[in-house]
Design a protein around this motif. Structure first.
Motif, PDB file in Angstrom:
ATOM      1  N   ALA A 282       0.827  -1.209   0.000  1.00 21.75           N
ATOM      2  CA  ALA A 282       0.000   0.000   0.000  1.00 21.75           C
ATOM      3  C   ALA A 282       0.860   1.256   0.000  1.00 21.75           C
ATOM      4  O   ALA A 282       0.534   2.241  -0.668  1.00 21.75           O
ATOM      5  CB  ALA A 282      -0.941  -0.007   1.209  1.00 21.75           C
ATOM      6  N   VAL A 283       1.970   1.233   0.743  1.00 17.81           N
ATOM      7  CA  VAL A 283       2.892   2.381   0.735  1.00 17.81           C
ATOM      8  C   VAL A 283       3.407   2.620  -0.680  1.00 17.81           C
ATOM      9  O   VAL A 283       3.458   3.764  -1.168  1.00 17.81           O
ATOM     10  CB  VAL A 283       4.065   2.147   1.706  1.00 17.81           C
ATOM     11  N   ALA A 284       3.796   1.551  -1.371  1.00 16.73           N
ATOM     12  CA  ALA A 284       4.306   1.682  -2.738  1.00 16.73           C
ATOM     13  C   ALA A 284       3.251   2.293  -3.652  1.00 16.73           C
ATOM     14  O   ALA A 284       3.529   3.216  -4.434  1.00 16.73           O
ATOM     15  CB  ALA A 284       4.731   0.316  -3.269  1.00 16.73           C
ATOM     16  N   ALA A 285       2.028   1.772  -3.552  1.00 19.03           N
ATOM     17  CA  ALA A 285       0.951   2.262  -4.412  1.00 19.03           C
ATOM     18  C   ALA A 285       0.640   3.727  -4.128  1.00 19.03           C
ATOM     19  O   ALA A 285       0.512   4.545  -5.057  1.00 19.03           O
ATOM     20  CB  ALA A 285      -0.299   1.402  -4.219  1.00 19.03           C
ATOM     21  N   ILE A 286       0.512   4.075  -2.858  1.00 20.55           N
ATOM     22  CA  ILE A 286       0.138   5.442  -2.490  1.00 20.55           C
ATOM     23  C   ILE A 286       1.230   6.427  -2.910  1.00 20.55           C
ATOM     24  O   ILE A 286       0.941   7.508  -3.443  1.00 20.55           O
ATOM     25  CB  ILE A 286      -0.147   5.527  -0.981  1.00 20.55           C
ATOM     26  N   ARG A 287       2.499   6.045  -2.710  1.00 24.04           N
ATOM     27  CA  ARG A 287       3.579   6.974  -3.089  1.00 24.04           C
ATOM     28  C   ARG A 287       3.621   7.168  -4.608  1.00 24.04           C
ATOM     29  O   ARG A 287       3.865   8.289  -5.093  1.00 24.04           O
ATOM     30  CB  ARG A 287       4.923   6.450  -2.576  1.00 24.04           C
ATOM     31  N   ALA A 288       3.382   6.100  -5.369  1.00 26.14           N
ATOM     32  CA  ALA A 288       3.347   6.229  -6.829  1.00 26.14           C
ATOM     33  C   ALA A 288       2.160   7.082  -7.271  1.00 26.14           C
ATOM     34  O   ALA A 288       2.262   7.871  -8.218  1.00 26.14           O
ATOM     35  CB  ALA A 288       3.291   4.850  -7.475  1.00 26.14           C
ATOM     36  N   LEU A 289       1.042   6.937  -6.600  1.00 29.39           N
ATOM     37  CA  LEU A 289      -0.131   7.765  -6.910  1.00 29.39           C
ATOM     38  C   LEU A 289       0.138   9.234  -6.611  1.00 29.39           C
ATOM     39  O   LEU A 289      -0.331  10.124  -7.334  1.00 29.39           O
ATOM     40  CB  LEU A 289      -1.338   7.267  -6.110  1.00 29.39           C
ATOM     41  N   MET A 290       0.913   9.500  -5.569  1.00 29.67           N
ATOM     42  CA  MET A 290       1.282  10.879  -5.258  1.00 29.67           C
ATOM     43  C   MET A 290       2.146  11.477  -6.368  1.00 29.67           C
ATOM     44  O   MET A 290       2.045  12.660  -6.691  1.00 29.67           O
ATOM     45  CB  MET A 290       2.000  10.929  -3.903  1.00 29.67           C
ATOM     46  N   VAL A 291       3.003  10.644  -6.977  1.00 21.84           N
ATOM     47  CA  VAL A 291       3.789  11.107  -8.119  1.00 21.84           C
ATOM     48  C   VAL A 291       2.856  11.496  -9.267  1.00 21.84           C
ATOM     49  O   VAL A 291       3.000  12.569  -9.872  1.00 21.84           O
ATOM     50  CB  VAL A 291       4.776  10.016  -8.583  1.00 21.84           C
ATOM     51  N   LEU A 292       1.894  10.632  -9.567  1.00 21.83           N
ATOM     52  CA  LEU A 292       0.950  10.927 -10.644  1.00 21.83           C
ATOM     53  C   LEU A 292       0.148  12.194 -10.340  1.00 21.83           C
ATOM     54  O   LEU A 292      -0.168  12.973 -11.246  1.00 21.83           O
ATOM     55  CB  LEU A 292       0.017   9.743 -10.852  1.00 21.83           C
ATOM     56  N   GLN A 293      -0.158  12.378  -9.078  1.00 23.64           N
ATOM     57  CA  GLN A 293      -0.891  13.580  -8.668  1.00 23.64           C
ATOM     58  C   GLN A 293      -0.102  14.843  -9.019  1.00 23.64           C
ATOM     59  O   GLN A 293      -0.653  15.808  -9.550  1.00 23.64           O
ATOM     60  CB  GLN A 293      -1.143  13.500  -7.159  1.00 23.64           C
ATOM     61  N   THR A 294       1.209  14.826  -8.792  1.00 19.23           N
ATOM     62  CA  THR A 294       2.044  15.987  -9.110  1.00 19.23           C
ATOM     63  C   THR A 294       2.178  16.182 -10.619  1.00 19.23           C
ATOM     64  O   THR A 294       2.543  17.272 -11.064  1.00 19.23           O
ATOM     65  CB  THR A 294       3.451  15.844  -8.498  1.00 19.23           C
ATOM     66  N   GLU A 295       1.892  15.122 -11.387  1.00 14.78           N
ATOM     67  CA  GLU A 295       1.982  15.224 -12.844  1.00 14.78           C
ATOM     68  C   GLU A 295       0.635  15.556 -13.486  1.00 14.78           C
ATOM     69  O   GLU A 295       0.475  15.447 -14.700  1.00 14.78           O
ATOM     70  CB  GLU A 295       2.546  13.927 -13.422  1.00 14.78           C
ATOM     71  N   GLY A 296      -0.329  15.933 -12.650  1.00 16.82           N
ATOM     72  CA  GLY A 296      -1.596  16.406 -13.186  1.00 16.82           C
ATOM     73  C   GLY A 296      -2.737  15.425 -13.181  1.00 16.82           C
ATOM     74  O   GLY A 296      -3.837  15.751 -13.646  1.00 16.82           O
ATOM     75  N   PHE A 297      -2.541  14.227 -12.656  1.00 15.10           N
ATOM     76  CA  PHE A 297      -3.647  13.275 -12.565  1.00 15.10           C
ATOM     77  C   PHE A 297      -4.616  13.744 -11.475  1.00 15.10           C
ATOM     78  O   PHE A 297      -4.192  14.153 -10.392  1.00 15.10           O
ATOM     79  CB  PHE A 297      -3.123  11.876 -12.237  1.00 15.10           C
TER      80      PHE A 297
END
Length: 451
Positions: A282-297
């Motif tokens: 879950a940590v891996a998934a959430i941190r990757a989602l945070m990256v996508l969030q900064t890229e405009g997702f």
């Protein structure tokens, strides 16, 4: 082409592991002839020895919750091949799968016989493998359905895996441990190098460096990931170093987590998949989602919470209610068996465990069994319906010290019936050792539920 014909054709190409041929030329040539469908949507690429399917499931669920149209590509399947290809959480239909199999097959035939075709842009070294064919089918389906983002689980390794043709927005590397040494190398450094092969420069230099989320805590693996990031200009994020996590499990081992990320970001979420290792996933998934969030997702914290909490991923500490209850878990390599052992010692201490065990003969059978056999009072040895399956008698010979606990039947359905007989009123059946065995048992349980 009918669905049954499509299955016969794909399975005629051989077992996807035994006939694996790693390399990107063939899949790249095939996809170019199909119009490069993988370039029509954003993608996330996830590699690792264990946990990559769970991370993929978590991420897809959140991205779908955020309003994006999602594709999900995973392997292997448990019951039906269509499980590998999903859009918006739904499996590709048998009819669509057959249609796309025919399309990809026709393209392969043209590439292998260029004299008979005027549309071939390149040539194949050989016929594509089972996995390459299914990967092409999945990529074409995602393009046809106009997904916004596809979450892709690497099949084997990373560097030369068919999925590694994509230009991902973020990549994730989960744990790295010993598995598939015949293809990836016998040393952990070699295996880690293959996994880290999904790290590469982005095709659009203006987009900035590729973000790599890593959740390994092995110093050797971390050093290799760091070095590959430096060499390619990628940005490495060691997610376990960044996040402070408070974890409290329920009686079934499902964790309530409180994440504290940098910049004061906090998140309380209940992980629906049991096991302490799922907190790491879950940590891996959430941190990757945070990256996508900064890229405009368009992802917000509520999407993350609701998406994680609604994730389903069968065959991973999956509880099947009944008398006795059954837990289904792949645990098909050393790291998976170790995670299962820790779970059982913590959450099944008061239970009488009957182990229903089958494993592929190309796995490290002794090391897997040595972690699981001490947990059980009775051990039912069986074989999944796969040409790679180890024979029950051969498994028993690897650990003769447990011979007084052994029961044998090659048929998984008979093995389940025997395990039910052996389990007492306060007992529990633990089925483990292979995702193929889990799939066989799910077929049986589904038939029972429908009867």
């Amino acid at each position: 082409m009918q669905y049954a014909d499509a299955l016969r054709y794909l399975y005629s190409l051989g077992n996807e592991v035994l006939t694996a041929k790693l390399g990107l030329h063939n899949i790249s040539t095939l996809l170019e002839s199909l119009g490069n469908p993988h370039r029509h949507y954003d993608s996330v690429l996830i590699a690792g020895t264990n946990g990559k399917g769970s991370v993929a499931a978590f991420m897809e669920s959140v991205l779908r919750k955020s309003g994006l149209k999602t594709g999900l590509y995973t392997s292997p399947h448990l019951v039906r091949i269509e499980e590998r290809v999903r859009v918006q959480g739904s499996l590709i239909s048998a009819e669509e799968f057959a249609r796309l199999t025919e399309r990809v097959k026709d393209t392969v035939d043209a590439l292998l016989n260029p004299q008979a075709s005027s549309q071939v842009p390149g040539s194949l070294d050989r016929h594509p493998t089972y996995f390459e064919m299914v990967t092409a089918i999945g990529f074409c389906y995602f393009a046809e359905r106009s997904v916004d983002v596809a979450v892709l689980e690497v099949g084997l390794g990373g560097r030369l895996d068919a999925t590694n043709v994509v230009d991902p927005r973020v990549v994730v590397i989960t744990n790295v441990d010993y598995d598939h040494q015949k293809y990836l190398g016998s040393r952990l450094e070699e295996i880690a190098m293959e996994k880290a092969g999904i790290i590469k420069p982005r095709s659009d230099a203006k987009a900035g460096p590729l973000s790599v989320v890593c959740t390994s805590d092995d110093p050797v693996v971390r050093d290799i990931v760091d070095e590959e990031c430096r060499a390619t200009g990628a940005r490495c994020i060691h997610a376990l170093d960044e996040a402070r996590v408070e974890a409290e499990p329920d009686t079934r081992g499902r964790f309530q987590l409180k994440f504290n990320f940098p910049r004061g970001l906090t998140l309380d979420v209940r992980i629906p998949l049991p096991g302490e290792h799922q907190a790491r996933n879950a940590v891996a998934a959430i941190r990757a989602l945070m990256v996508l969030q900064t890229e405009g997702f368009p992802i917000d914290l509520e999407d993350i919470k609701e998406g994680i909490e609604s994730t389903r991923w069968p065959g991973r500490l999956e509880l099947v209610h009944g008398d006795p209850p059954i837990i289904l878990d792949g645990a098909h390599n050393i790291a998976g068996a170790e995670s299962l052992r820790k779970y059982c010692e913590r959450f099944l201490r008061s239970k009488r465990v009957v182990l229903l065990f089958g494993v592929m003969r190309d796995k490290d059978v002794f090391e897997i069994a040595a972690r699981l056999f001490p947990l059980a009072t009775e051990i039912v040895l069986t074989a999944a319906e796969s040409e790679r399956s180890a024979e029950p008698g051969w498994i028993a010979a690897q650990l003769p010290e447990y011979r007084h606990r052994y029961h044998y039947t090659r048929n998984p359905q008979e093995a389940l019936s025997l395990a039910r007989t052996l389990a007492s009123a306060d007992g529990i059946i633990l089925a483990a050792g292979s995702l193929f065995l889990v799939g066989d048992l799910q077929r049986t349980l589904n038939l029972e539920a429908a009867a």
